[in-house]
Enzyme design. Structure first.
Site, short mmCIF file in Angstrom:
data_model
loop_
_atom_site.label_atom_id
_atom_site.label_comp_id
_atom_site.label_asym_id
_atom_site.label_seq_id
_atom_site.Cartn_x
_atom_site.Cartn_y
_atom_site.Cartn_z
N ASP A 194 65.45 20.95 -37.89
CA ASP A 194 65.57 19.95 -36.65
C ASP A 194 64.38 19.15 -36.59
OD1 ASP A 194 66.71 19.35 -34.04
OD2 ASP A 194 65.21 20.47 -32.96
N ASP A 211 57.43 22.52 -33.20
CA ASP A 211 58.87 23.33 -32.74
C ASP A 211 59.57 23.58 -34.14
OD1 ASP A 211 58.37 22.59 -30.30
OD2 ASP A 211 59.66 20.86 -30.09
#
Length: 262
Positions: A194, A211
């Protein structure tokens, strides 16, 4: 346990341990957002003296809230809390499925969220150990992850998309991110899955990758697809800032000349 009883225990433990709430309304926010499981996890972290201050909200994402805080020595930390009730349970399950590290996780929402928290802890630790500039992990319990706070004072570093870069600066950061993707794949044995301008911070000199809960190992059935998407995302963003490289060339540099980009 009734929620009221848990909350009272949590309040008493905070008072007894000398844990400060920087924003008087912050605990109220946490009461309104987080369920009994989260309060229990916070209670345990307070009891273990992992947290001495709970500060304001840093970010609110699709799956988690991040708060500033301090450890028992007054060092700034980030407190990431995955929302058990409202997190995208199905999307998380899709990333966990096929990851041999978490093949034994059952399908209840609570177990998936707890596994996801452990997964991000593991992924960040592996990335950091491989030399990637990312938040250093501190501790995790249930759906709460404690990690290094990336910022100045109380202010987190901005996302890459919020930073104005010269063409020379952009070219340097672009090349460094490509190198990091290669290091992640070959040394940390991970694909971010991502990677974009939203999941990269900039401290004024260098980028910081964040993240990593969704990151997968290269043997995950969708790892190559995720890697290609990461390459395309980075090229899309930097195409308006500096000269970019051919996607197939980047792919082969990362995985080896023997692999063709799908």
């Amino acid at each position: 346990m009734a929620r009221e009883y848990i909350q009272k225990k949590f309040d008493r433990e905070i008072e007894k341990s000398g844990v400060r709430i920087k924003d008087a309304d912050q605990l109220k926010v946490m009461e309104n957002v987080f369920d009994d499981q989260t309060l229990l996890a916070l209670y345990k972290l307070v009891h273990k003296k992992r947290i001495s201050l709970i500060g304001g909200s840093i970010s609110t994402g699709k799956e988690a809230n991040v708060f500033s805080g301090e450890d028992e020595n007054g060092k700034p930390i980030a407190i990431k809390i995955y929302r058990i009730q409202s997190a995208n349970f199905k999307a998380m399950g899709d990333y966990l499925a096929g990851d041999p590290r978490f093949s034994s996780v059952r399908k209840s929402k609570k177990e998936v969220i707890f596994a996801w928290t452990k997964k991000e802890y593991s992924n960040l630790t592996r990335a950091h150990d491989a030399g990637i500039n990312c938040p250093e992990t501190i501790y995790f319990d249930r759906n709460i992850l404690l990690m290094e706070f990336c910022g100045e004072g109380d202010v987190p570093y901005p996302q890459l998309r919020q930073v104005k870069l010269s063409k020379e600066e952009a070219a340097e950061i672009y090349a460094a991110i490509i190198r990091d993707m290669k290091t992640l794949f070959n040394d940390a044995n991970l694909v971010h899955a991502d990677l974009s301008e939203f999941n990269i911070l900039f401290d004024g000199e260098k980028h910081i990758i964040i993240d990593m809960g969704q990151a997968v190992t290269p043997d995950h059935p969708r790892a190559i697809k995720f890697l290609v998407r990461d390459i395309k995302n980075i090229n899309r963003y930097f195409s308006r800032l500096c000269d970019i490289r051919d996607e197939e060339e980047i792919f082969k540099e990362i995985v080896g000349e023997h692999r063709m980009m799908p």
